[in-house]
Each structure stands twice: as C-alpha cells, then as structure tokens.
Design a protein around this motif. Structure first.
Motif, PDB file in Angstrom:
ATOM      1  N   THR A 135      24.074  52.678 -38.443  1.00  0.00           N
ATOM      2  CA  THR A 135      25.242  52.243 -37.665  1.00  0.00           C
ATOM      3  C   THR A 135      25.242  52.866 -36.272  1.00  0.00           C
ATOM      4  O   THR A 135      24.628  53.914 -36.043  1.00  0.00           O
ATOM      5  N   LEU A 136      25.950  52.207 -35.377  1.00  0.00           N
ATOM      6  CA  LEU A 136      26.105  52.765 -34.033  1.00  0.00           C
ATOM      7  C   LEU A 136      26.856  54.093 -34.094  1.00  0.00           C
ATOM      8  O   LEU A 136      26.545  55.033 -33.360  1.00  0.00           O
ATOM      9  N   ARG A 137      27.840  54.180 -34.971  1.00  0.00           N
ATOM     10  CA  ARG A 137      28.605  55.423 -35.087  1.00  0.00           C
ATOM     11  C   ARG A 137      27.705  56.584 -35.512  1.00  0.00           C
ATOM     12  O   ARG A 137      27.820  57.699 -34.985  1.00  0.00           O
ATOM     13  N   SER A 138      26.782  56.331 -36.449  1.00  0.00           N
ATOM     14  CA  SER A 138      25.896  57.408 -36.900  1.00  0.00           C
ATOM     15  C   SER A 138      24.993  57.885 -35.769  1.00  0.00           C
ATOM     16  O   SER A 138      24.732  59.090 -35.636  1.00  0.00           O
ATOM     17  N   LEU A 139      24.524  56.954 -34.935  1.00  0.00           N
ATOM     18  CA  LEU A 139      23.724  57.343 -33.770  1.00  0.00           C
ATOM     19  C   LEU A 139      24.573  58.115 -32.762  1.00  0.00           C
ATOM     20  O   LEU A 139      24.121  59.103 -32.169  1.00  0.00           O
ATOM     21  N   ALA A 140      25.805  57.663 -32.580  1.00  0.00           N
ATOM     22  CA  ALA A 140      26.712  58.340 -31.649  1.00  0.00           C
ATOM     23  C   ALA A 140      26.963  59.780 -32.089  1.00  0.00           C
ATOM     24  O   ALA A 140      27.023  60.704 -31.260  1.00  0.00           O
ATOM     25  N   GLU A 141      27.097  59.999 -33.382  1.00  0.00           N
ATOM     26  CA  GLU A 141      27.340  61.348 -33.890  1.00  0.00           C
ATOM     27  C   GLU A 141      26.137  62.261 -33.668  1.00  0.00           C
ATOM     28  O   GLU A 141      26.294  63.447 -33.341  1.00  0.00           O
ATOM     29  N   ILE A 142      24.929  61.727 -33.806  1.00  0.00           N
ATOM     30  CA  ILE A 142      23.725  62.522 -33.543  1.00  0.00           C
ATOM     31  C   ILE A 142      23.675  62.938 -32.079  1.00  0.00           C
ATOM     32  O   ILE A 142      23.451  64.105 -31.743  1.00  0.00           O
ATOM     33  N   ILE A 143      23.901  61.969 -31.194  1.00  0.00           N
ATOM     34  CA  ILE A 143      23.796  62.237 -29.760  1.00  0.00           C
ATOM     35  C   ILE A 143      24.922  63.151 -29.289  1.00  0.00           C
ATOM     36  O   ILE A 143      24.725  64.022 -28.428  1.00  0.00           O
ATOM     37  N   SER A 144      26.111  62.976 -29.846  1.00  0.00           N
ATOM     38  CA  SER A 144      27.281  63.747 -29.408  1.00  0.00           C
ATOM     39  C   SER A 144      27.197  65.223 -29.781  1.00  0.00           C
ATOM     40  O   SER A 144      27.999  66.027 -29.292  1.00  0.00           O
ATOM     41  N   LYS A 145      26.266  65.593 -30.632  1.00  0.00           N
ATOM     42  CA  LYS A 145      26.105  67.009 -30.984  1.00  0.00           C
ATOM     43  C   LYS A 145      25.733  67.850 -29.773  1.00  0.00           C
ATOM     44  O   LYS A 145      26.069  69.037 -29.697  1.00  0.00           O
ATOM     45  N   ASP A 146      25.016  67.259 -28.828  1.00  0.00           N
ATOM     46  CA  ASP A 146      24.517  68.001 -27.669  1.00  0.00           C
ATOM     47  C   ASP A 146      25.669  68.304 -26.702  1.00  0.00           C
ATOM     48  O   ASP A 146      26.417  67.406 -26.315  1.00  0.00           O
ATOM     49  N   ASP A 147      25.801  69.561 -26.301  1.00  0.00           N
ATOM     50  CA  ASP A 147      26.917  69.943 -25.437  1.00  0.00           C
ATOM     51  C   ASP A 147      26.752  69.465 -24.001  1.00  0.00           C
ATOM     52  O   ASP A 147      27.644  69.658 -23.170  1.00  0.00           O
ATOM     53  N   ARG A 148      25.622  68.822 -23.680  1.00  0.00           N
ATOM     54  CA  ARG A 148      25.416  68.278 -22.339  1.00  0.00           C
ATOM     55  C   ARG A 148      25.834  66.808 -22.237  1.00  0.00           C
ATOM     56  O   ARG A 148      25.822  66.233 -21.152  1.00  0.00           O
ATOM     57  N   ILE A 149      26.194  66.203 -23.372  1.00  0.00           N
ATOM     58  CA  ILE A 149      26.634  64.809 -23.395  1.00  0.00           C
ATOM     59  C   ILE A 149      28.112  64.733 -23.032  1.00  0.00           C
ATOM     60  O   ILE A 149      28.938  65.484 -23.570  1.00  0.00           O
ATOM     61  N   ASP A 150      28.459  63.827 -22.123  1.00  0.00           N
ATOM     62  CA  ASP A 150      29.856  63.645 -21.732  1.00  0.00           C
ATOM     63  C   ASP A 150      30.583  62.828 -22.796  1.00  0.00           C
ATOM     64  O   ASP A 150      31.501  63.307 -23.436  1.00  0.00           O
ATOM     65  N   PHE A 151      30.180  61.561 -22.964  1.00  0.00           N
ATOM     66  CA  PHE A 151      30.724  60.767 -24.065  1.00  0.00           C
ATOM     67  C   PHE A 151      29.725  59.684 -24.444  1.00  0.00           C
ATOM     68  O   PHE A 151      28.799  59.354 -23.691  1.00  0.00           O
ATOM     69  N   VAL A 152      29.921  59.135 -25.647  1.00  0.00           N
ATOM     70  CA  VAL A 152      29.138  58.020 -26.160  1.00  0.00           C
ATOM     71  C   VAL A 152      30.118  56.915 -26.526  1.00  0.00           C
ATOM     72  O   VAL A 152      31.162  57.179 -27.134  1.00  0.00           O
ATOM     73  N   ALA A 153      29.812  55.655 -26.156  1.00  0.00           N
ATOM     74  CA  ALA A 153      30.729  54.548 -26.425  1.00  0.00           C
ATOM     75  C   ALA A 153      29.981  53.367 -27.039  1.00  0.00           C
ATOM     76  O   ALA A 153      28.786  53.183 -26.805  1.00  0.00           O
ATOM     77  N   TRP A 154      30.723  52.568 -27.807  1.00  0.00           N
ATOM     78  CA  TRP A 154      30.129  51.377 -28.427  1.00  0.00           C
ATOM     79  C   TRP A 154      31.237  50.391 -28.791  1.00  0.00           C
ATOM     80  O   TRP A 154      32.422  50.719 -28.799  1.00  0.00           O
ATOM     81  N   LYS A 155      30.833  49.153 -29.083  1.00  0.00           N
ATOM     82  CA  LYS A 155      31.765  48.113 -29.521  1.00  0.00           C
ATOM     83  C   LYS A 155      31.760  48.031 -31.039  1.00  0.00           C
ATOM     84  O   LYS A 155      30.719  48.133 -31.670  1.00  0.00           O
ATOM     85  N   GLU A 156      32.948  47.815 -31.606  1.00  0.00           N
ATOM     86  CA  GLU A 156      33.080  47.639 -33.053  1.00  0.00           C
ATOM     87  C   GLU A 156      34.253  46.696 -33.280  1.00  0.00           C
ATOM     88  O   GLU A 156      35.389  47.052 -32.992  1.00  0.00           O
ATOM     89  N   ASP A 157      33.952  45.483 -33.755  1.00  0.00           N
ATOM     90  CA  ASP A 157      34.954  44.418 -33.868  1.00  0.00           C
ATOM     91  C   ASP A 157      35.517  44.138 -32.465  1.00  0.00           C
ATOM     92  O   ASP A 157      34.775  43.949 -31.523  1.00  0.00           O
ATOM     93  N   ASP A 158      36.833  44.161 -32.312  1.00  0.00           N
ATOM     94  CA  ASP A 158      37.430  43.877 -30.997  1.00  0.00           C
ATOM     95  C   ASP A 158      37.663  45.141 -30.177  1.00  0.00           C
ATOM     96  O   ASP A 158      38.148  45.072 -29.040  1.00  0.00           O
ATOM     97  N   TRP A 159      37.302  46.294 -30.748  1.00  0.00           N
ATOM     98  CA  TRP A 159      37.628  47.564 -30.116  1.00  0.00           C
ATOM     99  C   TRP A 159      36.403  48.200 -29.469  1.00  0.00           C
ATOM    100  O   TRP A 159      35.278  48.026 -29.930  1.00  0.00           O
ATOM    101  N   ILE A 160      36.668  48.961 -28.419  1.00  0.00           N
ATOM    102  CA  ILE A 160      35.649  49.835 -27.842  1.00  0.00           C
ATOM    103  C   ILE A 160      35.974  51.266 -28.272  1.00  0.00           C
ATOM    104  O   ILE A 160      37.128  51.719 -28.159  1.00  0.00           O
ATOM    105  N   HIS A 161      34.967  51.948 -28.792  1.00  0.00           N
ATOM    106  CA  HIS A 161      35.113  53.319 -29.267  1.00  0.00           C
ATOM    107  C   HIS A 161      34.409  54.266 -28.301  1.00  0.00           C
ATOM    108  O   HIS A 161      33.310  53.963 -27.827  1.00  0.00           O
TER     109      HIS A 161
END
Length: 534
Positions: free
Chosen positions: A369-395
């Motif tokens: 899932t996109l969320r699982s990839l986002a969680e891996i990338i977000s672990k790094d303290d140099r990342i500002d934010f990670v975003a993706w589309k899910e249904d009608d919402w942007i996360h």
C-alpha cells in the motif's frame, strides 16, 4: 534546476563522441510576422522570467547600492516579495503553470522527472548527466524537444500564445522550453547530434509568432551574430536572450507579448547557494542594457509594460558530511526499485522520480500500500512530509512524527483564494491555521499548499506518493544530481515557493499573487491597454 541548462548539457555529452559543424537554419518567417499590428500607442508587455531570482538578493543589493536597475524598476512600479510559485518548484511545471494559468492537474506536466504509466517509461526532460546517460540521450531529447509541447502539455490547456492568436495579437518566446502556439516553426538539430540519435534533422513545431530556442531555432541566423555557438551553451544563456530582445526593440518589431527566459542565475545558486550575489549583479546590468535599447528607462516605461519574476526560490543545502543527501534506494532497501534506463519488469515494485527536494514514488504491486511506503519513508528525520491519494481524500504524513492530516476540495473552510476545503485531523502537518468560527483557512510555511499539492497528486495517472525533504536536505536516486553545500529546490515550503514580482508601466495590480493567476492578469493587461489605445 532549469531544463535549458540541462539541454545544453545533453548536447555537450553527445559532442564528446561525435564532432561536426552546425548546419544553417532553414529560413524562418518570424521577423516578418512578429511586429504588433496594434499601433505605436499600444503598450507591449515584456515578461522576463529570471531563474531562481529571490527577493532577499534584490533587497540586499539595493540596500548596498549595487543593483541600480532593480532599484529603478521598483521605484517606478510595483514590487511584491511573495508571488506563490507552482509545485513541484521545478522548471517545466512552473513554466507550464504560468503560461496556461493552471496547476499540473490541468496542464499535465508533473515535474522535470516523472513516470508515465501509459507509456510504461520514465519521462526525463533533462535532470543530470548520469541520469541522461543511464536513460539514453535519444529518449530524453525526444521528450524535451517533441513530447513536452506536442503531447504532455494537455491540448485543452491553452497557452497564452494560443489565446493571444485567437484575439489577433502577436506573441513571442525567447528560450522558453514551453512554447506551444499556433505558428509553424522548424527546430534544426545540429549534424553532430544526428549520429547517436534518431531525431529528425528538421522538426516542425507550433509556437508563438516569434520563437527562439537557442541555436535550435534562431530567427536571427544570417542577420544578427547572437551568441549561440557551443562555447555559449548553444544560445541557452542570458546574453543571447537579452541581445535578441534588444534587436526586436531597436528594429521596432516587438510583438504584443514577449516571454523572455534568463537562465544563468540558477546555475550559480545551485553551486554556491542562495547567498551567491554576483549573478544577480550581472542580471541587473543586463536589464539595464534592455531598458537602454528604448533610449532610456523613462521611454521604456512609456512604451512597454515590464513584468519581471523569479520562478522558484532556493534552499541552502547542508554539506555532505551533515547527511544532506537522502538516499531513497538505501531507505527502501529490500524493495525492487526500477533502475534508470531499465524497462518495467514483472518483479519491479516501485519507481523513483526525484526532482531535487521533492520526489514521486510510484508503486506497481497491489500487495504493497501507499500508506506502508509512506510509513517507511517517514521514519527518516530529514523527511518533511509524505502525501498520497486514497479514495476522495489526500493524506499527508509528517516526517519522523507520523502525525497525519486528510483533506479534500469542497467544504466549509474558505482560503484567501476563495477555494473551499474540508480538513480533518492534525492541521499542524501542513501548517494550516483553521478558524471554525469564521470558517476560514490560512497558510503558514506551505503557501497555497492544498491546491498545489492536490495539483501534483492529480497531475498524471498512477499510484504514487509525493515526498518532500526538510530544509537543508535533498532527495536522491542512484544517479541523481546532488548539490551538497549549494542550493536546491523542488519542494513546497516558503523558501522555495515565494518569489519576487516586479511590474512597471501600469498601475493595474494582479488580483492574487500566484504564478497560476499571472496568465489571466497578462491577458487583461493586453486587453485593457489595447482598449485605452483605441
């Protein structure tokens, strides 16, 4: 990073192995058809896009009395320091937004590097030498010179050149790579590029009435000796652009609207960082030359409207020893990543399209899932934010904290641009200020972030993340160009998003200070001043 600079880099790479002479250009009709037919009392509009120009450099130079031309322009006109750029804050996306009056969800050019699920390939308009060599010179040149204006820029997103032609007004572009219009032109590929590529020698394209693209399309060839040889980056330089404008002014051949791209400053800032000042002083001198072509600055302001803007800002990057480069493949170790130049295989799980301080991360497998990839990338303290589309919402997920926000268009919250939104969870993730009582929403460190982020996430087909780096850091794939200790952009924070805007020769003000609103403003300027002339 600007694509014209990279285009020259690609041509130079070819020259390493193949040497020859550049052929004569086919005769063009530009100088015969370009002159405005509106009469001497009709003010022309000259738009100068100065790559990576920042307000802090202008203010510093004026306070130190080292930028007399910028000072003159500001004293005679309007000066804004907070024009909101497009997103990603990269070359072709910004130009496409300015020229079409739309974000990438409408115009369809997502960045300098992106993956096309329809063509099953990485689209690269020219990032860095190693990526170009990995992907192949031929596909990169083809995307930059043919597909960008011919296919990728959506046909129903009309450019300012197309709109002006409908109104019977003349237009021109000097060294802008996004140039689609209604007049036919010929791009001529030098003989020494023909060998290692399959590109035709002469390519028909549609552009404004007047079009230059360095030596590839030089209407002055044989009449004016402009700096367009190999030592002058094939004409992809400020000197060529300014001399071309000066010639049009002196020959009384200015079109109603002229777009001029000045690339040189960007290269200096990438190397030395945003505090570099010598490049800004050089631009000041070049602008002085342009004004003097009218006879004097005062005469220039009577005969033309000047709109001068930066395209994106720059963030100071940390040196390499301070972990300035975020190695995405290392972060995603164990996941099968598409390599530069490689075709998509059955076991390929993701692809990376890095645009300096932002990146698209594409997923191809349904079990990830996109969320699982986002969680891996977000672990790094140099990342500002990670975003993706899910249904009608942007996360959006904040780096290192995992705080989350959801939003979608339409709703009860209205922002300063009269856009309506629904926002849930932690507004801090995108630094939003929400006021339930007044039903308003305001932006902090991320200008117009809801529309701009949505524009990127809806810009092309596929399942992908948008990843942004914190200030001081840049993202990288295996062969990405990096700028340790220098300057970088691509992200959506203020430093890279807010640029200066100077308007001289009219009292009419832009309704909103956003790049996406400039096309409508420019069309209104031309219509209003044309009406006054009558």
């Amino acid at each position: 990073m600007r694509i014209q600079k990279i285009l020259f880099g690609m041509l130079s790479l070819v020259l390493i192995t193949v040497m020859g002479c550049q052929p004569q250009q086919p005769p063009e009709q530009d100088l015969l058809r370009v002159k405005s037919e509106q009469g001497a009392t009709h003010k022309k509009v000259i738009f100068l896009m100065i790559d990576s120009l920042m307000a802090q450099a202008i203010d510093k130079g004026i306070s130190q009395k080292q930028l007399p031309t910028f000072q003159t322009l500001i004293e005679h006109g309007q000066y804004y320091k907070d024009l909101v750029s497009s997103f990603p804050t990269m070359s072709v996306t910004i130009d496409s937004t300015m020229l079409t009056g739309a974000y990438p969800n409408v115009h369809g050019v997502p960045g300098l590097l992106w993956y096309s699920t329809e063509d099953k390939k990485m689209v690269n308009y020219g990032t860095g030498p190693m990526e170009i060599l990995s992907q192949g010179i031929d596909p990169v040149l083809t995307d930059a010179l043919i597909h960008l204006n011919g296919e990728h820029l959506h046909a129903d997103s009309r450019t300012i050149y197309e709109d002006l032609a409908r109104r019977g007004l003349k237009s021109g572009s000097i060294n802008g790579l996004v140039y689609r219009g209604t007049s036919e032109h010929t791009l001529t590929i030098p003989d020494w590029i023909q060998g290692p590529t399959s590109l035709q020698k002469n390519m028909k394209v549609k552009g404004p009435d007047f079009l230059t693209l360095g030596a590839l399309s030089n209407p002055f060839d044989g009449t004016e000796n402009l700096p367009d040889d190999l030592t002058e980056r094939m004409g992809m330089n400020n000197k060529f652009a300014i001399e071309a404008v000066n010639h049009l002014i002196q020959a009384d051949k200015l079109p109603d609207f002229l777009y001029v791209y000045l690339p040189d400053l960007d290269q200096k800032l990438h190397k030395k960082g945003p505090s570099e000042f010598e490049g800004v002083k050089k631009v000041d001198q070049q602008l002085q030359s342009l004004l003097q072509s009218f006879g004097s600055p005062e005469k220039a302001f009577k005969e033309a409207i000047f709109v001068i803007a930066g395209d994106s800002g720059m963030t100071q990057l940390l040196p390499r020893e301070q972990r300035s480069v975020i190695d995405l493949p290392a972060m995603l170790k164990g996941i099968r990543i598409l390599k530069p130049g490689e075709e998509l295989k059955d076991d390929t799980e993701i692809a990376l399209a890095v645009n300096e301080t932002m990146a698209y991360v594409y997923k191809f497998k349904p079990d990830r899932t996109l969320r699982s990839l986002a969680e891996i990338i977000s672990k790094d303290d140099r990342i500002d934010f990670v975003a993706w589309k899910e249904d009608d919402w942007i996360h959006a997920m904040q780096g290192s904290t995992y705080k989350q926000l959801q939003y979608k268009d339409k709703g009860s919250l209205i922002d300063r641009y009269k856009q309506a939104w629904t926002v849930k969870q932690d507004a801090e993730v995108l630094d939003l200020q929400l006021n339930a009582k007044t039903r308003t929403l305001d932006y902090g460190q991320y200008p117009d972030v809801l529309a701009r982020l949505s524009g990127a996430l809806n810009s092309h087909k596929g399942q992908f993340l948008v990843v942004t780096a914190k200030p001081g850091y840049e993202l990288a794939d295996r062969s990405s160009p990096t700028h340790e200790g220098g300057g970088g952009h691509g992200s959506i924070r203020q430093t890279e998003s807010l640029v200066p805007l100077i308007i001289v020769g009219t009292n009419e003000k832009p309704p909103h200070l956003r790049m996406v609103d400039l096309k409508a403003y420019l069309l209104d300027l031309l219509a209003n001043h044309n009406q006054k002339a009558k």
